[in-house]
Each structure stands twice: as structure tokens, then as C-alpha cells.
Write a protein that holds these residues in place. Structure first.
Motif, PDB file in Angstrom:
ATOM      1  N   ASN A  72     -27.396   3.685  -2.309  1.00  0.00           N
ATOM      2  CA  ASN A  72     -26.548   2.592  -2.859  1.00  0.00           C
ATOM      3  C   ASN A  72     -27.078   1.860  -4.143  1.00  0.00           C
ATOM      4  O   ASN A  72     -26.481   1.429  -4.937  1.00  0.00           O
TER       5      ASN A  72
ATOM      6  N   PHE B 259     -15.152  -7.359  -5.469  1.00  0.00           N
ATOM      7  CA  PHE B 259     -16.616  -7.442  -5.950  1.00  0.00           C
ATOM      8  C   PHE B 259     -16.979  -7.714  -7.245  1.00  0.00           C
ATOM      9  O   PHE B 259     -16.189  -6.990  -7.999  1.00  0.00           O
TER      10      PHE B 259
ATOM     11  N   LYS C 281     -28.555  -5.524  -1.315  1.00  0.00           N
ATOM     12  CA  LYS C 281     -28.258  -4.216  -1.578  1.00  0.00           C
ATOM     13  C   LYS C 281     -27.776  -3.455  -0.011  1.00  0.00           C
ATOM     14  O   LYS C 281     -27.204  -2.391   0.053  1.00  0.00           O
ATOM     15  N   SER C 282     -28.202  -3.839   0.940  1.00  0.00           N
ATOM     16  CA  SER C 282     -27.911  -3.274   2.188  1.00  0.00           C
ATOM     17  C   SER C 282     -26.753  -4.144   2.741  1.00  0.00           C
ATOM     18  O   SER C 282     -26.285  -4.305   4.006  1.00  0.00           O
ATOM     19  N   ASN C 283     -25.781  -4.820   2.110  1.00  0.00           N
ATOM     20  CA  ASN C 283     -24.688  -5.744   2.363  1.00  0.00           C
ATOM     21  C   ASN C 283     -24.950  -6.998   3.178  1.00  0.00           C
ATOM     22  O   ASN C 283     -24.176  -7.202   3.691  1.00  0.00           O
TER      23      ASN C 283
HETATM   24  C1  LIG Z   1     -21.532  -2.228   1.175  1.00  0.00           C
HETATM   25  O1  LIG Z   1     -20.071  -2.541   1.354  1.00  0.00           O
HETATM   26  C2  LIG Z   1     -19.197  -1.698   0.274  1.00  0.00           C
HETATM   27  C3  LIG Z   1     -18.025  -2.335   0.521  1.00  0.00           C
HETATM   28  O2  LIG Z   1     -17.580  -2.387   1.949  1.00  0.00           O
HETATM   29  C4  LIG Z   1     -19.587  -0.067   0.902  1.00  0.00           C
HETATM   30  O3  LIG Z   1     -18.616   0.504   0.020  1.00  0.00           O
HETATM   31  C5  LIG Z   1     -20.899   0.088   0.857  1.00  0.00           C
HETATM   32  O4  LIG Z   1     -20.909   1.420   1.477  1.00  0.00           O
HETATM   33  C6  LIG Z   1     -21.571  -0.848   1.862  1.00  0.00           C
HETATM   34  N1  LIG Z   1     -23.139  -0.621   1.301  1.00  0.00           N
HETATM   35  C7  LIG Z   1     -23.977  -0.218   2.485  1.00  0.00           C
HETATM   36  C8  LIG Z   1     -25.579  -0.073   2.482  1.00  0.00           C
HETATM   37  O5  LIG Z   1     -23.532  -0.417   3.883  1.00  0.00           O
END
Ligand SMILES: *[C@@H]1O[C@H](CO)[C@@H](O)[C@H](O)[C@H]1NC(C)=O
Ligand SMILES: *[C@@H]1O[C@H](CO)[C@@H](O)[C@H](O)[C@H]1NC(C)=O
Ligand SMILES: *[C@@H]1O[C@H](CO)[C@@H](O)[C@H](O)[C@H]1NC(C)=O
Ligand SMILES: *[C@@H]1O[C@H](CO)[C@@H](O)[C@H](O)[C@H]1NC(C)=O
Ligand SMILES: *[C@@H]1O[C@H](CO)[C@@H](O)[C@H](O)[C@H]1NC(C)=O
Ligand SMILES: *[C@@H]1O[C@H](CO)[C@@H](O)[C@H](O)[C@H]1NC(C)=O
Ligand SMILES: *[C@@H]1O[C@H](CO)[C@@H](O)[C@H](O)[C@H]1NC(C)=O
Ligand SMILES: *[C@@H]1O[C@H](CO)[C@@H](O)[C@H](O)[C@H]1NC(C)=O
Ligand SMILES: *[C@@H]1O[C@H](CO)[C@@H](O)[C@H](O)[C@H]1NC(C)=O
Length: 898
Positions: free
Chosen positions: A3, A34, A148-150
Motif C-alpha cells: 500500500n 480521498f 497507511k494502514s487506514n
Molecule cells: C485503505 O482503504 C482504501 C479505500 O477503502 C483501500 O483501497 C485500501 O486497500 C485500504 N488499505 C488498507 C491497508 O487496508
């Protein structure tokens, strides 16, 4: 890992989209859910979208650099509800930027700076170990900074401005809402919404002016401390215990989008989006004159048609503004000035030998101040000059309110807002502004009323919340769920019954959904130690104290006085009673129906019933504040029985014996729903045993329809007893211990028609004193003036409205709660519907003295007076003084029925 490399490329992709395809058709905005670092936005750059650079997935919300109201000088980073254009959050509210000011999003966070680069706002520094990877606007309108891990690093929902939306939680720890100065200027204003333990309260410069429980639709579920507030599609909620329980709620019609905002007007407004616009569903305070600075400092607010305020200056004051169309408060007409804004820094009194004398400028009669409803008198039982003297020595004091009838002295501190005409025209309350000669007026005092000042906790009232009818689907659903669950549990708990089986349904071959716990007779026999400790007795039988095997203390009611109802019917009713839960209702823990035995197991109330404390001849006297809380709690409990639960329950036997007290004088009503336990063949029994004399509404005796208004009557009678501390029909007291130098009922009524021989019929005393507006004298003399006169008046007037002869003229319990809380104005007792008291009282007293059977005397009293005067409308005869003969001389002690 993957990611971290995805984001820069995604960023690039979106950046290209944003830059090259600008402007985009509306449908394409869904791509900009985003943005990624490094990203900057200015109003100019996104001018084609009105400054919007970020959109939630389906476009309900947008983030923009925007200029509210179309003015050109103040631009804010905001989140906007697209369909209504409502700004739900603004970042740099106290640091507006120009149209070329910048919002910058880097790995370090988000910041807003003006066109010259001067910083105006930024989020708190994010930890070194993490870095911002994306900024998202969620579908609920939350601007979220993600790593970065949301994981969320920061959210706009945690930093509210003046608004919360569905999905957002306003927490007691850390959050408060502050109004904006105006719809175009988002700077932090003076109004603040904060939490108390039981409520949310609006404050202005350290003074409270409204609380949610004043809204008649607000409805309390629990006494747990409030920790957070939220709105959603079904209403407004206050939560406790980490969000796990609802403490209070206002049910509102279903809506897709709802916000709660502390508006720049000072009103707390809940509105929802419908038919293309925002519709207001709740606004508090509802009376605009209750808004602290509605008319500026010392302005005098009155409400004209359509709830519009009219501002003028009280007599002796003149408008600050030179021209009349910009009213912004008042100053003394003479050369003196108020002490608003003077500093209190030298820690003591403003008076010393070298300072000019302080004087007090009267506001005239009948003035009221918004904060008085929220404050306790600073001092009791002072004379006016002592009250002023007290204010003089307190440098923070800016003015006083003095109640001549009770000697209560209120001081106004922090700041002076607007005044309003007292709701009660005959109020004995007078207001004074503390003034000094202008020459010496301190010039300091710049940041008084700073928005950061901590709220004055002493002004928070005690837990006090209003009930309201809830017919919401949610309740039905919840009840259904509970029933279903209990049904399952009950199914598991069924036990074989005791050997002395009697009826055919003894095998418990039926399950009734919602039944509370079922106990064996032996179990209760053991718990109560063979019914050893009797703690009360009532219409249905005796009550015993017991301790269950889980060590919990309970009150076990053994039903003896009524015929045995079929077990199935009994259980059906128990299921209903067992599912009525309210903080002001005694909780039914379980029951036993075995053979001929019918027992009910209740939570134990450690202070016993109200009559014991209230009428006690020794021991501490029940203080006024506690009495008022009890009045309110009882009203809430009854309102819930009448309108709050699925099956309307009429109590039928409201009296002090059925109002139980727990620590902190929390009142709970007992014995509700028991009338349903009587079979139809017992209905005659019902009327005679029901209701103890004195609390019986006239319709019981005339075989008119019984309704919830019957309870309202009994409640009114209880209120009067709370005020006087004596039974409504009692022997005239000449006890010197009650004299105490304070005017007592006894002295004030020495020539009253409310005396019948040795008897005093207090409701009639109350009526007569109401006619003369002498309320305080009605209060229990043992309190020695420690009362709030406006509350005495409130209780007396509400009580009189409750005992109107015509049931339809009595207020509902929900209105009673509203009146006690102050959310709705006090009703005016109607003489034509109260005159019956004069005859009722006399006959009643006569019957008492003659020692007639307690169950019949009140019936006799009413019937006799009806026969004598041949009508239920006594107004024609009552005007003739000859009809109030006083000939029943007997000081014989009557034996109370209890
Ligand atoms: C974070 O969220 C985005 C959009 O929802 C997604 O595309 C991405 O894979 C997510 N990343 C992780 C590390 O979960
Ligand atoms: C973002 O800007 C910072 C300086 O503000 C710079 O150090 C950094 O290299 C930039 N990052 C990217 C991905 O351009
Ligand atoms: C946006 O999506 C949410 C669910 O994610 C939905 O509740 C809402 O109605 C949608 N709004 C619009 C305008 O489509
Ligand atoms: C709103 O919140 C209350 C309390 O948490 C909940 O009972 C209700 O179901 C919620 N309503 C909606 C529409 O989510
Ligand atoms: C409150 O709830 C949150 C999440 O729901 C949890 O993390 C926290 O530990 C809870 N706190 C307490 C005191 O229960
Ligand atoms: C004012 O009083 C506070 C405590 O009451 C004290 O700490 C402070 O030193 C005093 N200031 C002056 C100027 O006397
Ligand atoms: C009295 O007040 C004046 C200013 O108002 C101050 O200068 C003086 O020190 C005060 N005197 C005393 C004894 O507090
Ligand atoms: C007011 O009360 C004080 C003491 O509390 C007393 O000294 C004073 O004379 C009283 N004044 C009046 C006008 O009664
Ligand atoms: C206040 O009450 C006293 C007696 O209680 C009475 O003499 C006086 O006239 C009253 N004053 C006002 C302003 O009502």
C-alpha cells in the motif's frame, strides 16, 4: 507494504483527475473521496465547485474552502451537507482566511494558512511514528486523516464546532459545542453547550439558561451520569456508562439527515433535512426572552406576536445606542454605571474608604432573570438591605434579585444579560443593579465572558429531567424483543408448583411472554424469615422485608385482601407490570403464584414511604429541595405510566404511602398496575377499597368514568401535603413548636373558612391563599423559610390545577412535569372548578369529626354537598357568604386511616 507504494500513484491519478478534469460533472465527484499528500486547496483553485475539493462517496457531504453567506472576507475550511448547504464543521473558525488562503495536507497533517503564509489552524501534531497517508470524507460527513494502514489519526468528529450530525458523538470529556458569532462569521461565540451529570445545559458567561430536560418531549430512562450526546435518525440521545445505556432521549420523526446545533442565536436547535430544506424539530429555550443577551446588557425583553422579542430599557435606564434601530443594551440614566466588566483582581471588596459608594438601581417590579431558574439563592432569610450589603462586599456581584416573601437573595455574577417580565405578575421578586459613579469605573475587564471560562458548576441544578409520551416504534420493538427474550427465559425457569395445588392450571402449562422471575413460596418464606419483618401494609395486603439467596434485599408483598384471581390472568398482568421500567417506578423483581398464594417481589426502598418522612413529628424535616425533587419524580413516574409505556396504566391509588424513597430522596411509585389484578367480580370491592380518603377524585364517588385524570387529582392532593408537611385534613395545630416566628398556616387562617371546628382542610386554605397570592405562608413552618418561594407557588398552583373538579380541566401528568420543570408555563387554577372544595372540605371534615367510616366519609361529603346545593357548579351559591357556616365544633382527635 504494497500500500505504501500504491498511495503515491493513486495520489497522482487523483491529482490528474482533479486538475485536468476540473470542473467535473456532479456525478464524477465520487472519485474524490480521498486526497493524498501533498495536497493543497484554495477557494480560488476550486472556485468552480464553490471551493469544494473533497466529496463523500455518494456526494452527500463535501469539504470546501468556503465563504459562508457570500461575504468576501472570511473563508473557512468546512464540511458542508451538499443538499442543504448546511455547514456542519469548520476548522479555522477563529482564524478566517482570504480566498487565496491555503489548506495544506502533508504527511505531517492538515493546516490552514492565510495568503501571506501566516498559520491560522492545524490539527494536533501527529505522532512521529506515523504519517498521514490519506484524507477521507466519509459518508457521514466525518473528515478523517488516515495512516497507511487506514487507521484514523484524527477526525473532525472529535473536534466539533457548533454542530453534531448523526454518527457523531459529543463527549463530556473534552467536547462542548460553542455557538458561532453569526451565520457568516464562525468565530466562537458566547453560548456553550456542556454536560451536567444528568443533562446537557446551555450556558452563557458562566450562567445557565436552558437544559434539555426542559423540553417537554425529553424523556429520562436512567439516573446514570450522562457522558455523551448523539443524534440519529430517530432522535436525540444522552448516553451513560460508556455509551451502553440511554439516559435521556427526545424521540423525533424518522429522518435521513439530522443535526443538532448550538445556533448563533443562543438556541439549541435540532433539525432534519426534508423536502429540500432543513426543518427545525426542537429549539431551546423556546421562549426567546430566556436567551441571555437577547436584548443586550440590562435590556428588557418581552415577547410580542410570533415569538419575536421586543427590547426596551427598564425604567431608570437608557439605551446604550444613540439611534433606536440598533438596540444593544442599556445603561443607567443617571451618571452611575454598572460594574459589568470591572475587574475583581484585588481579591476583595470594591469598597474601601477611598472608593466611591456603591448604590443599587432598581429594575422595577415584576422583573425576572434567565439564570434564576438555575441557581439557588446565595442567601436565605435576609432583608433587602442585608442582601445588598452582601453583594457590596462581593466584588464579583453585579446585581441582586431579592424575593421579599421568602427573603431569598440571589446574586448575579460574571456578567449581566437581558431581563424579562416575570411570568408571574404578582411576583414579590425585585431586581437591583449594583452601580458606582462613572468616574471611578474601572476600565479593565477586557476578556470577561471569555468562552474558555469554565462553567460555574454550582449553577448546575440537581438531576432533573422531563418525561414525555413516547409512542415510538422503537419502544414497541424493544418491548417486543424483551418479551421474546423473557419468554425464552421464562420457559426455562418454569418450576413445578407446590404440593398444595389448587386450581386446574396448577401445572404451569402455560407460558406468558414477559413474565418476570417466578419464585417458589418456600423461597420467599425463607427470604422473609417466615414473614417476620413487616414493613408496611396497603390495600392489597402486607409487605415484608426479605433477603434473597443472591443477597439482594427485597420487599415482598403478600396479596391477601383481594379474591384470588385465576393464575393465568394474574400472570398476564404481572407480565405487563414487570415490563414497566422507569427510574421513578418501583421495580417488580418477580412474583409467586402458587396455590392460593399470590406474592409480588419488589426492589427494596431503604427510606420507606413518603408519609413516614413527611408527616413525622420527630426527626429531620424534609427539606424543600427534596420535596420538590419528590414532586417532580412522582410526576415523571405517573407521566410514564399514563403515556410512556405500551399499556396505559392508571394507578388509582396515588398517595404518600405509595411513594417510596431511596437515598438522595429519589422517589419511586409503588403499587402501580395492581388494580388490574382484581377480577371483574371484584369491581365493587374495588371502589370501596381504592384510594384512601382525601386523595379520591370526585369522579370515584359519582361513578363517573375513571381516567388518568383521576390520578392527576390524587397527585395534586399529594403536592399540597408536600408543601404543608401535614395531612390535607388535619387537626388545627396550635403547637408552639410550629410557630417559630414565621407565619404559619395556623396563624394566617385563623379566620379562614377552611377551618371546620378543630379541622383544617388544607386544599381550601391553599385556594384561599392562592386568591390572595400568599403562597409562601403555605409552606411547612418547620422549614423556617428555607424554601424557594417561586417553587412553593409553582407547586401550589399546579396542585390546584390538578384538583379541578372537572377531569378535563386537569392537566395531563406530562404537562405537570413540564410546568414543574419550567418548560411550559404554569396553568391558572380555575375558580369555578375549585369551589367544590369549599363544600367538600366542610363535609369531609364534619364526617371525620363524627368518626364515620373512613371509606365512606368522602363519598358522603361530596354527595351531601351536592344534595344541599343541587348542582356541581357552585359558583352561584359560593358568592353568598351565608353558605359557609362554621358550626361543627369538636376538637376530637380523628384517627387517621393509615
Ligand atoms: C485503505 O482503504 C482504501 C479505500 O477503502 C483501500 O483501497 C485500501 O486497500 C485500504 N488499505 C488498507 C491497508 O487496508
Ligand atoms: C511534501 O512536501 C514536503 C514539504 O512540505 C516535502 O518534504 C515532501 O517531499 C513532499 N512529498 C511529496 C510526496 O511530494
Ligand atoms: C449515501 O450513502 C449512504 C450509505 O452509504 C446512504 O445512506 C445515503 O442515503 C446515500 N446518499 C445519497 C444522496 O445517495
Ligand atoms: C438511534 O440511537 C438509539 C440509541 O442508541 C437507538 O436505539 C436507535 O435505534 C438509533 N436509531 C437509528 C435510526 O439508528
Ligand atoms: C468504553 O468503550 C470503548 C469502546 O467501545 C472501550 O475501548 C473502552 O475500554 C470502554 N471503557 C470502559 C471504561 O468500559
Ligand atoms: C487572591 O486570592 C487568592 C486566593 O484566594 C490568592 O492566591 C491570591 O494571591 C490573591 N491575590 C491578591 C492580589 O491578593
Ligand atoms: C482602595 O481602593 C483603591 C482603588 O480603588 C486602592 O488604590 C487602594 O489601595 C484601596 N485601599 C485599600 C485599603 O484596600
Ligand atoms: C436587616 O437585617 C440586619 C441583620 O440581619 C439588621 O441589622 C437590619 O436592621 C435589618 N434592616 C432592616 C431594614 O430591617
Ligand atoms: C416586603 O415584606 C414586608 C413584610 O414582609 C413588607 O412590609 C414590605 O412592604 C414588603 N416590601 C415590598 C417592596 O413588597
Amino acid at each position: 507494504m504494497a500500500n505504501s507504494s500504491v498511495f503515491p500513484s493513486l495520489f497522482f491519478f487523483f491529482f490528474l483527475l482533479l486538475v485536468s478534469h476540473n470542473p467535473l460533472p456532479a456525478s464524477a465527484y465520487s472519485f474524490t473521496e480521498f486526497v493524498f499528500p501533498n495536497f493543497t486547496a484554495t477557494n480560488v483553485r476550486f472556485i468552480d465547485n464553490g471551493g469544494a475539493f473533497l466529496f463523500s462517496r455518494n456526494g452527500s457531504f463535501k469539504a470546501a474552502i468556503s465563504n459562508p453567506g457570500g461575504q468576501q472576507t472570511r473563508f473557512y475550511l468546512c464540511v458542508i451537507h451538499s443538499a442543504s448547504g448546511t455547514v456542519i464543521w469548520s476548522a479555522n473558525r477563529d482564524g478566517p482566511i482570504s480566498n487565496s488562503g491555503t489548506m495544506a495536507f502533508t504527511r505531517d497533517g492538515i493546516s490552514v494558512s492565510d495568503h501571506d503564509g501566516s498559520p491560522k489552524w492545524s490539527i494536533p501534531t501527529i505522532p512521529k511514528s506515523s504519517a498521514a497517508a490519506a484524507l477521507q470524507l466519509t459518508e457521514s460527513g466525518n473528515l478523517v486523516l488516515l495512516d497507511k494502514s487506514n487507521a484514523s489519526l484524527w477526525e473532525s468528529f472529535d473536534d466539533p464546532a457548533d454542530t453534531i450530525v448523526a454518527g457523531q458523538i459529543l463527549r463530556k470529556n473534552g467536547n462542548a459545542l460553542f455557538s458561532s458569532v453569526s451565520g457568516e462569521d464562525f468565530s466562537t461565540g458566547d453560548y456553550r453547550l456542556a454536560f451536567s451529570d444528568s443533562d446537557v445545559i446551555l450556558g452563557w458567561r458562566g450562567q445557565s439558561y436552558w437544559k434539555l430536560s426542559m423540553d417537554p418531549r425529553a424523556y429520562t430512562d436512567s439516573t446514570s451520569p450522562v457522558e455523551s450526546m448523539a443524534v440519529n435518525g430517530t432522535g436525540l440521545f444522552l448516553f451513560g456508562r460508556n455509551g451502553s445505556i440511554v439516559v435521556a432521549r427526545v424521540a423525533l420523526p424518522p429522518a435521513d439527515f439530522r443535526i443538532a446545533r448550538l445556533a448563533s442565536s443562543g438556541q439549541f436547535i435540532v433539525s432534519s433535512f426534508s423536502h429540500g430544506g432543513m426543518k427545525e424539530e426542537l429549539d431551546g429555550p423556546n421562549n426567546v426572552c430566556q436567551i441571555p443577551s437577547i436584548c443586550g446588557e440590562i435590556g428588557w425583553c418581552s415577547v410580542s406576536t410570533g415569538n419575536n422579542p421586543t427590547c426596551q430599557c427598564p425604567p431608570g435606564f437608557r439605551s446604550k445606542a444613540s439611534n433606536s434601530d440598533s438596540f444593544n443594551g442599556c445603561v443607567p440614566s443617571d451618571s452611575s454605571s454598572s460594574l459589568v466588566g470591572s475587574s475583581c483582581s484585588n481579591n476583595g471588596s470594591q469598597v474601601n474608604s477611598s472608593s466611591p459608594p456603591i448604590s443599587y438601581l432598581s429594575l422595577g417590579n415584576g422583573m425576572d432573570y434567565f439564570a434564576l431558574d438555575f441557581s439557588q439563592p446565595t442567601k436565605y432569610a435576609l432583608n433587602l438591605s442585608a442582601c445588598q450589603e452582601f453583594c457590596t462586599t462581593d466584588c464579583a456581584c453585579l446585581g441582586i434579585f431579592y424575593d421579599n416573601s421568602s427573603g431569598s437573595c440571589y446574586t448575579i455574577e460574571n456578567d449581566l444579560g437581558s431581563f424579562m417580565s416575570s411570568r408571574d405578575r404578582d411576583s414579590d421578586q425585585v431586581g437591583y443593579i449594583k452601580t458606582v459613579e462613572s468616574a471611578d469605573k474601572s476600565s479593565s475587564g477586557g476578556n470577561r465572558g471569555s468562552v474558555n471560562e469554565t462553567h460555574n458548576r454550582k449553577q448546575f441544578p440537581l438531576a432533573a429531567l422531563v418525561l414525555l409520551p413516547c409512542i415510538a416504534v422503537a419502544v414497541v420493538l424493544a418491548a417486543g424483543l424483551v418479551w421474546w427474550r423473557r419468554w425464552k427465559i421464562a420457559g426455562e425457569k418454569v418450576r413445578l408448583s407446590h404440593a398444595n395445588s389448587f386450581s386446574s392450571d396448577e401445572m404451569d402449562a402455560f407460558y406468558i411472554p414477559g413474565l418476570p422471575q417466578r419464585f417458589d413460596y418456600e423461597e420467599l418464606d425463607e427470604a422473609t424469615d417466615r414473614f417476620k419483618m413487616q414493613i408496611g401494609s396497603g390495600g392489597f395486603g402486607s409487605v415484608y422485608k426479605g433477603v434473597l439467596s443472591d443477597k439482594s434485599v427485597v420487599a415482598v408483598k403478600k396479596i391477601t385482601n383481594v379474591g384470588i384471581q385465576g393464575k393465568r390472568d394474574f400472570c398476564t398482568e404481572i407480565a405487563i407490570i414487570g415490563n414497566v421500567h422507569h427510574v421513578n417506578l418501583v421495580k417488580l423483581r418477580g412474583f409467586c403464584a402458587q396455590g392460593r398464594q399470590r406474592l409480588l417481589v419488589y426492589e427494596y426502598m431503604n427510606r420507606g414511604s413518603l408519609d413516614r418522612t413527611l408527616f413525622a413529628s420527630s426527626g429531620p424535616v424534609l427539606e424543600w429541595q427534596e420535596r420538590f425533587e419528590i414532586a417532580l419524580g412522582t410526576a415523571r413516574g405517573l407521566a410514564y405510566l399514563h403515556t410512556g409505556c405500551e399499556h396505559k396504566i392508571i394507578h388509582c391509588d396515588v398517595k404518600p404511602e405509595n411513594i417510596l424513597l431511596q437515598d438522595q430522596f429519589q422517589a419511586k411509585i409503588s403499587d402501580f398496575g395492581l388494580s388490574k389484578l382484581l377480577g371483574p367480580e371484584q369491581s365493587s370491592l374495588f371502589t370501596t377499597m381504592r384510594g384512601t380518603r382525601g386523595y379520591l377524585a370526585p369522579e370515584w364517588l359519582t361513578n363517573s368514568a375513571i381516567s388518568e385524570k383521576t390520578d392527576v387529582y390524587s397527585y395534586g392532593m399529594v403536592l399540597l401535603e408536600l408543601v404543608s408537611g401535614r395531612k390535607n385534613c388535619s387537626i388545627k395545630s396550635a403547637s408552639p413548636s410550629q410557630g417559630g416566628g414565621h407565619s404559619t398556616t395556623t396563624t394566617t387562617t385563623s379566620s379562614s373558612s377552611a377551618q371546620f371546628g378543630g379541622m383544617v382542610y388544607f386544599p381550601l386554605v391553599a385556594l384561599e391563599m392562592h386568591e390572595q397570592r400568599r403562597y409562601v405562608e403555605l409552606a411547612d413552618a418547620r422549614l423556617e423559610g428555607r424554601v424557594r418561594s417561586e417553587e412553593v407557588e409553582k407547586l401550589v398552583r399546579v396542585a390546584l390545577c390538578c384538583v379541578h373538579e372537572e377531569p378535563c380541566l386537569r392537566p395531563s401528568m406530562v404537562s405537570v412535569v413540564g410546568m414543574l420543570e419550567g418548560g411550559i408555563s404554569l396553568g391558572e387554577p380555575r375558580m369555578e372548578s375549585l369551589n367544590f372544595l369549599r363544600f367538600y372540605g366542610r363535609r369531609f371534615a364534619e364526617a371525620s369529626i363524627l368518626g364515620e367510616d373512613g371509606n365512606n366519609e368522602q363519598r358522603e361529603a361530596l354527595l351531601n354537598s351536592r344534595q344541599e346545593y343541587g348542582t356541581s357548579n357552585y359558583s352561584s351559591t359560593i358568592s353568598d357568604p351565608q353558605y359557609i357556616p362554621l358550626s361543627f365544633i369538636s376538637s376530637q382527635q380523628i384517627s387517621g386511616p393509615r
